[in-house]
Scaffold this active site. Structure first.
Site, PDB file in Angstrom:
ATOM      1  N   LYS A 234       0.852  -1.189   0.000  1.00 40.00           N
ATOM      2  CA  LYS A 234       0.000   0.000   0.000  1.00 40.00           C
ATOM      3  C   LYS A 234       0.888   1.238   0.000  1.00 40.00           C
ATOM      4  O   LYS A 234       1.631   1.485   0.940  1.00 40.00           O
ATOM      5  CB  LYS A 234      -0.908   0.034   1.221  1.00 40.00           C
ATOM      6  CG  LYS A 234      -1.762   1.298   1.294  1.00 40.00           C
ATOM      7  CD  LYS A 234      -2.425   1.447   2.646  1.00 40.00           C
ATOM      8  CE  LYS A 234      -3.193   2.753   2.736  1.00 40.00           C
ATOM      9  NZ  LYS A 234      -2.327   3.937   2.633  1.00 40.00           N
ATOM     10  N   GLU A 280       8.237   0.760  11.674  1.00 41.60           N
ATOM     11  CA  GLU A 280       9.169   1.881  11.801  1.00 41.60           C
ATOM     12  C   GLU A 280       8.300   3.111  11.915  1.00 41.60           C
ATOM     13  O   GLU A 280       7.655   3.523  10.957  1.00 41.60           O
ATOM     14  CB  GLU A 280      10.109   1.957  10.589  1.00 41.60           C
ATOM     15  CG  GLU A 280      11.272   2.924  10.785  1.00 41.60           C
ATOM     16  CD  GLU A 280      10.952   4.334  10.361  1.00 41.60           C
ATOM     17  OE1 GLU A 280      10.715   5.168  11.263  1.00 41.60           O
ATOM     18  OE2 GLU A 280      10.924   4.619   9.162  1.00 41.60           O
ATOM     19  N   CYS A 314      11.358  10.969   9.912  1.00 39.44           N
ATOM     20  CA  CYS A 314      11.042  10.389  11.220  1.00 39.44           C
ATOM     21  C   CYS A 314      12.174  10.570  12.225  1.00 39.44           C
ATOM     22  O   CYS A 314      11.932  10.706  13.416  1.00 39.44           O
ATOM     23  CB  CYS A 314      10.736   8.902  11.074  1.00 39.44           C
ATOM     24  SG  CYS A 314       9.224   8.556  10.160  1.00 39.44           S
ATOM     25  N   GLU A 411       5.993  14.921  17.639  1.00 43.94           N
ATOM     26  CA  GLU A 411       6.684  14.916  16.343  1.00 43.94           C
ATOM     27  C   GLU A 411       5.970  15.902  15.409  1.00 43.94           C
ATOM     28  O   GLU A 411       4.850  15.653  14.967  1.00 43.94           O
ATOM     29  CB  GLU A 411       6.674  13.514  15.743  1.00 43.94           C
ATOM     30  CG  GLU A 411       7.458  13.411  14.450  1.00 43.94           C
ATOM     31  CD  GLU A 411       7.421  12.006  13.866  1.00 43.94           C
ATOM     32  OE1 GLU A 411       8.423  11.597  13.264  1.00 43.94           O
ATOM     33  OE2 GLU A 411       6.392  11.324  14.026  1.00 43.94           O
TER      34      GLU A 411
END
Length: 513
Positions: A234, A280, A314, A411
């Site tokens: 995906k 992750e 990230c 984040e």
């Protein structure tokens, strides 16, 4: 799982022998600017005029699902727009999948694994196929780089000169592993012969994000195929175009046949059949500048650690901890560097920063900027949009950030650098580790003892010493704590796509055990 927009790829394996627009409306920040908290805002460089955009020299030819070796419409016939983040305008309409499409993709991949030649092929043959794909990807790297920049907004020079070479390198790397996966002979008590077999797990479901669409595709597809699995992949709904193009390249080789998101995926896996999951996920990585650092070098590296890829990384060094003895000098030089950062059309040479991925992310970043101001952090520079169209944001720096502020804990995933002050190593270790994340960290010091202390004390999956964002194909990558489970890249990534079988048989009158 609730159906969302997606494009499924590679839901198959080899069936033949390898030889054979609007501009988004930003909520007004006038109230905050007039409050006196806005800080000292400077002027920013932009590459020419952002509105004078370069027309990408690449055709968008693949917008349908790739299932069982064929590009097909969604079962519902629905499509969704994918956008150019430079303008907010749609550049193509892509097939929108739902449960029926998922079922078709999974059934195709299962049949390919159970009946197709890919898992039964010799490891050397799989190696040769992956090598041919790497050659083909390298041949088409110009088109892939242009699509990546057009759909994602990252600078073309980054796509073409950094990410495409790594994408190709990852497939060469995993091609090399295909024929080196093997088990062991295990000594056991008694007259028994014991061996282990490493077998493919079957169908691998893979989800890739939008910040590094090609590289993260290679992280997952490369080892899965090298181990003999089939795949249902995906792509992110924001950036489906390069994944679809990659699917076409695989087709030419005879192929047929965030942290919150990660928690949902893991929960669903546990509720079904305990399928193994690797994740992750997000990060809030510390970048620690010690008192012995060369300030000019540390400023440049910290700038790169945060602003690379528009801050949409990230492991971005989004918590910059600076020793109090050099803090003031570091802060002033960081502001000057941010003000020199060239923001503009990512297809133009010399541009360091393009637009954010989409309106949703654009507005999210500004919510954090407002939160920082309202929490009495000092906005040193930036904090505003650039231009009237698209999703461009000024490089932004906050000082006087406290550890309990949202901008310090969450984040942000954007070009917002938070600079903290610390007194000693024990203090910074405790503050750096006081987070739910544990993806990466950066350390800048000349002292080997300090380096050795920090590299062992920081609870993260990767520690970069006097460098940052080094992503070699052989270096494992993954997180501690809420930053994920398992590892991507390197030999450790193969474990995600293999299961170990022990085989025990008796020995009669053995010459040796």
């Amino acid at each position: 799982m609730a159906a969302r927009r997606f494009s499924w790829l590679l839901s198959h394996s080899l069936s033949a022998s390898p030889s054979s627009k609007a501009a988004c409306n930003l909520h007004s920040l006038d109230t905050v600017r007039n409050s006196g908290k806005w800080g000292n805002i400077g002027r920013f460089s932009t590459a020419a005029t952002i509105e004078e955009l370069i027309n990408p020299q690449v055709q968008i030819s693949y917008t349908k699902h790739l299932i069982n070796g064929q590009f097909v419409d969604a079962a519902s016939g629905k499509t969704f727009p994918t956008y150019d983040p430079r303008t907010g305008d749609a550049i193509a309409h892509v097939a929108e999948g739902d449960e029926e499409d998922i079922d078709r993709a999974v059934s195709s991949a299962r049949k390919a694994f159970d009946e197709g030649p890919w898992p039964k092929m010799t490891a050397y043959e799989r190696c040769k196929v992956l090598l041919r794909f790497a050659d083909l990807a390298e041949k088409h790297s110009d088109e892939l780089a242009a699509l990546e920049t057009w759909n994602n907004g990252k600078p073309y020079e980054q796509s073409a000169n950094v990410e495409l070479p790594l994408f190709v390198r990852l497939f060469y790397y995993y091609a090399g592993w295909a024929d080196k996966i093997h088990g062991l002979t295990v000594p056991a008590d008694g007259n028994y012969h014991v061996e282990t077999l490493h077998e493919p797990i079957g169908v691998a479901g893979q989800i890739i994000p939008w910040n590094f669409p090609l590289i993260l595709l290679a992280y997952k597809v490369g080892p899965a195929l090298a181990c003999g699995n089939t795949i249902v992949l995906k792509s992110a709904e924001q950036t489906p175009l390069t994944a679809l193009y990659v699917g076409k390249l695989f087709q030419e080789l005879a192929f047929t046949g965030s942290t919150d998101t990660g928690k949902v995926v893991l929960e669903l896996a546990a509720r079904s059949n305990l399928k193994p999951v690797t994740l992750e996920l997000g990060g809030k990585s510390p970048f620690i500048v010690c008192e012995d650092a060369d300030v000019d070098q540390a400023v440049e590296l910290a700038h790169f650690a945060l602003f690379f890829n528009q801050g949409q990384c990230c492991c971005a060094g989004s918590r910059t901890f600076v020793h109090e003895r050099i803090y003031d000098e570091f802060l002033e030089k960081s502001k000057a560097r941010a003000l020199r950062r060239v923001v503009g059309d990512p297809f133009k040479k010399g541009v360091e920063q393009g637009p954010q991925i989409d309106k949703e992310q654009f507005e999210k970043i500004f919510r954090y900027i407002r939160s920082g101001i309202e929490s009495n952090a000092t906005l040193e520079c930036g904090g505003q949009r650039i231009g009237s169209k698209g999703f461009f944001i000024q490089p932004t720096i906050f000082s006087n950030v406290q550890d309990d502020m949202l901008i310090a804990k969450d984040e942000i995933f954007g070009p917002v650098q938070n600079i903290f002050k610390f007194k000693d190593i024990d203090e910074v270790i405790g503050r750096a580790n006081a987070t739910r994340y544990g993806l990466a960290a950066g350390v800048f010091t000349k002292n080997v003892d300090t380096a050795n202390t920090l590299m062992r004390a920081l609870r993260v999956g990767t520690v970069w010493m006097n460098c940052f964002n080094v992503y070699d194909a052989a270096i494992p990558f993954g997180g501690y704590k809420m930053s994920g489970t398992g590892r991507e890249k390197g030999i450790y990534s193969l474990n995600n796509y293999l299961q170990v079988k022990a085989v025990v048989s008796p020995l009669k009158n053995p010459a040796w055990i």
